[in-house]
Design an enzyme around this catalytic site. Structure first.
Site, PDB file in Angstrom:
ATOM      1  N   CYS A  28      15.252  16.763 -26.630  1.00  0.00           N
ATOM      2  CA  CYS A  28      16.127  17.945 -26.661  1.00  0.00           C
ATOM      3  C   CYS A  28      16.547  18.202 -25.217  1.00  0.00           C
ATOM      4  O   CYS A  28      15.987  19.048 -24.537  1.00  0.00           O
ATOM      5  CB  CYS A  28      15.385  19.148 -27.224  1.00  0.00           C
ATOM      6  N   ALA A  29      17.525  17.431 -24.749  1.00  0.00           N
ATOM      7  CA  ALA A  29      17.725  17.276 -23.308  1.00  0.00           C
ATOM      8  C   ALA A  29      18.618  18.339 -22.662  1.00  0.00           C
ATOM      9  O   ALA A  29      18.425  18.676 -21.502  1.00  0.00           O
ATOM     10  CB  ALA A  29      18.302  15.894 -23.026  1.00  0.00           C
ATOM     11  N   ALA A  30      19.627  18.827 -23.390  1.00  0.00           N
ATOM     12  CA  ALA A  30      20.589  19.747 -22.765  1.00  0.00           C
ATOM     13  C   ALA A  30      19.908  21.071 -22.403  1.00  0.00           C
ATOM     14  O   ALA A  30      19.001  21.501 -23.128  1.00  0.00           O
ATOM     15  CB  ALA A  30      21.749  19.997 -23.723  1.00  0.00           C
TER      16      ALA A  30
ATOM     17  N   CYS B 246       9.118  27.411 -24.026  1.00  0.00           N
ATOM     18  CA  CYS B 246       9.088  28.578 -23.142  1.00  0.00           C
ATOM     19  C   CYS B 246       8.762  29.824 -23.967  1.00  0.00           C
ATOM     20  O   CYS B 246       9.335  30.886 -23.753  1.00  0.00           O
ATOM     21  CB  CYS B 246      10.381  28.715 -22.352  1.00  0.00           C
TER      22      CYS B 246
ATOM     23  N   ASP C  86      10.798  18.932 -25.446  1.00  0.00           N
ATOM     24  CA  ASP C  86      10.943  20.311 -24.939  1.00  0.00           C
ATOM     25  C   ASP C  86      11.803  21.027 -25.975  1.00  0.00           C
ATOM     26  O   ASP C  86      13.012  21.086 -25.872  1.00  0.00           O
ATOM     27  CB  ASP C  86      11.617  20.274 -23.562  1.00  0.00           C
TER      28      ASP C  86
ATOM     29  N   SER D 265      18.132  20.044 -16.917  1.00  0.00           N
ATOM     30  CA  SER D 265      17.293  20.200 -15.719  1.00  0.00           C
ATOM     31  C   SER D 265      16.084  19.281 -15.764  1.00  0.00           C
ATOM     32  O   SER D 265      15.751  18.602 -14.787  1.00  0.00           O
ATOM     33  CB  SER D 265      16.778  21.637 -15.609  1.00  0.00           C
ATOM     34  N   LYS D 266      15.422  19.259 -16.929  1.00  0.00           N
ATOM     35  CA  LYS D 266      14.213  18.446 -17.051  1.00  0.00           C
ATOM     36  C   LYS D 266      14.574  16.966 -17.118  1.00  0.00           C
ATOM     37  O   LYS D 266      13.860  16.114 -16.583  1.00  0.00           O
ATOM     38  CB  LYS D 266      13.427  18.874 -18.289  1.00  0.00           C
TER      39      LYS D 266
ATOM     40  N   ASP E 206      20.561  15.394 -27.521  1.00  0.00           N
ATOM     41  CA  ASP E 206      20.573  16.784 -27.965  1.00  0.00           C
ATOM     42  C   ASP E 206      21.462  16.881 -29.200  1.00  0.00           C
ATOM     43  O   ASP E 206      22.457  16.157 -29.297  1.00  0.00           O
ATOM     44  CB  ASP E 206      21.095  17.713 -26.862  1.00  0.00           C
TER      45      ASP E 206
END
Lengths: 334, 172
Positions: A106-108, A245, A192, A111-112, A130
């Site tokens: 889940c890349a978008a 988060c 993530d 940042s990570k 994503d």
């Protein structure tokens, strides 16, 4: 109801926790070492007169007390990327090597992902996926700005992601690639996942007003599916980092507990570089595997950051050979 | 010869002789272009594969995949071909321009700030080639590329895309 009320019994200092959640977050940048060293960034800050403080747990993160990172020379050169301190944790936990093949489920907005590329020294293959096409443009923009050239951007539902259409198995010749890895598997993955985001309340207080248990329950199914897929696509001995988060145990320990009960992945120790609390083993009427204590909860008052949860799992069990070298019997023919 | 399919990534053919798609640049021509125009040594691109998606837009990727591939992104954009004068991208000169030795115009502090903000400016001292140049300045002890400029008739036109333009400090 304010969802933060639920977590008061989990934290060591309720007042400090609630106070920290009410304060805005400091502006933080990460040094993109694909472009510049922390030393050169510090020299450029000094030349330009930018005020900064080094984050005490990582010499590649700087706090900018004067606000926005977007208008300095080092930023324009792609030496810096604005991101929360805690969002550096997934890439640090996975700690990929140059030449690895890594999946960011889940890349978008990236940042990570770009941090992973930095640790991989722009080599190997990094697949940033994503399901949200709109957010993918932010991922691509960030990757371009930071000079990330080992990234393949895909737009699929992570739960059904496959490398079949990419022909990634032709990448066996990638330098540093472990001979024990199956041709269709990743050396590591980051999940993530989408979450209820209470940990970002210092940046977006709205998340607390919009919070509902119904939303959490809807997310859990997705979170379990994404983590499951990350484990399935990672080679034996490879690592999967699961992060959110949110403080909600339903989205954190319960999801990881489900994964370790239903797959051959196990929790492994990871020595977090900042102050954290261990993952919990009981919540309401649920109990979780004792190994969930190896996970890390980050509360805002501990390091003056956002809130975060990170767990590191090893596919094939905690004792599985992480380097993937030597043991050729683990090789799976594709 | 077949026509370019702008919706997918196709790897560039190694040489012009192996070209199968009308008008497509070859890897050899791209590597030679960076060497001839900017003095970027061909070894810089040893581990890089080049791809076309869209009309003439060239992407650089640090590994390899079987061609064609239908994905949303593959490495970074580096060059615009299929036009008389090939144009490097801002991203391309930031990624590969550090090794450039030719056609790099070194800007003073005020010039660098104006260039980054997207302003065109008269710069009479340049006696090199006209056309696309790498605009650079010195920061923290070393030369750093800022972006692509087009030099014509004594004027350096900033080609910094709008989304990257910034009003920055004039360094002392």
């Amino acid at each position: 109801m304010n969802p933060l009320d639920r977590y008061e019994r989990l934290v060591d200092d309720v007042e400090a926790f609630r106070d920290a959640c009410d304060r805005p977050l400091p502006s933080v940048v990460r040094v993109n070492e694909l472009r510049a060293t922390p030393e050169r960034v510090r020299a450029a800050f000094a030349e330009e007169g930018v005020t900064y403080e080094q984050v005490d747990w990582n010499d590649r993160l700087f706090r900018l007390p004067d606000g926005s990172p977007g208008t300095s020379w080092p930023y324009v050169h792609g030496w810096l990327h604005g991101q929360e301190e805690v969002s550096a944790l997934p890439a640090l936990a996975l700690d990929p090597d140059p030449g690895d093949r890594v999946w960011d489920a889940c890349a978008a907005p990236g940042s990570k992902t770009c941090h992973l590329a930095d640790l991989m020294d722009n080599s190997g293959v990094l697949i940033g996926n994503d399901n949200n096409l709109g957010r993918l443009s932010a991922l691509r923009h960030n990757a371009e700005r930071l000079g990330v050239s080992n990234l393949v951007v895909t737009n699929d539902d992570a739960r059904n992601f496959t490398t079949d259409n990419l022909g990634v198995d032709s990448l066996d010749g990638v330098a540093g690639r472990s001979p024990a890895a199956s041709r269709t598997q990743f050396d590591g993955a980051v999940a993530d996942v989408p979450c209820s985001c209470e940990g970002t309340c210092r940046k977006n207080p709205d998340v607390l007003e919009k919070w509902s248990m119904g939303h959490v329950k809807g997310l859990v199914g997705i979170q379990k599916g994404v983590l499951r897929r990350a484990i399935d696509l990672t080679r034996p001995g490879g690592d999967v980092v699961y992060s959110t988060c949110t403080f909600a145990p339903e989205e954190n320990e319960a999801v990881v507990d489900h994964a370790i009960r239903t797959t051959d992945a196990e929790m492994v120790e990871w020595d977090a570089p900042l102050e954290t609390a261990p993952g919990i083993t009981e919540w309401e009427d649920q109990t979780f595997d004792e190994s969930l204590q190896k996970a890390h909860r980050v509360y805002p008052h501990q390091n003056d950051t956002g809130g975060f949860f990170v767990a590191k799992l090893r596919v094939g069990g905690a004792e599985s050979d992480a380097t993937g070298d030597a043991d050729e019997t683990t090789e799976v023919e594709a | 010869m077949t026509q370019n399919d702008g919706q997918r990534f196709d790897r560039l053919p190694p040489t012009p002789d192996e070209r199968e798609v009308e008008g497509r640049a070859s890897r050899e021509e791209v590597v030679d272009w960076w060497d001839e125009r900017f003095g970027v040594p061909s070894e810089t691109f040893e581990d890089v594969t080049f791809w076309e998606k869209g009309s003439g837009k060239i992407w650089a990727f640090s590994a390899n995949l079987p061609s064609p591939v239908e994905v949303e992104g593959l490495g970074i954009t580096v060059l615009r071909t299929r036009q008389e004068h090939w144009k490097p991208t801002t991203t391309g000169v930031k990624r590969f321009g550090q090794e450039a030795t030719e056609n790099v115009i070194d800007l003073g502090p005020g010039e660098a700030a104006a260039f980054a903000a997207g302003h065109d400016q008269q710069i009479g001292r340049w006696d090199g080639d006209w056309g696309y140049l790498i605009a650079a300045h010195e920061l923290a002890g070393e030369r750093e590329p800022i972006g692509v400029g087009l030099y014509l008739h004594g004027e350096l036109r900033s080609r910094i895309p709008k989304g990257y333009q910034e009003e920055l400090a004039v360094l002392d």
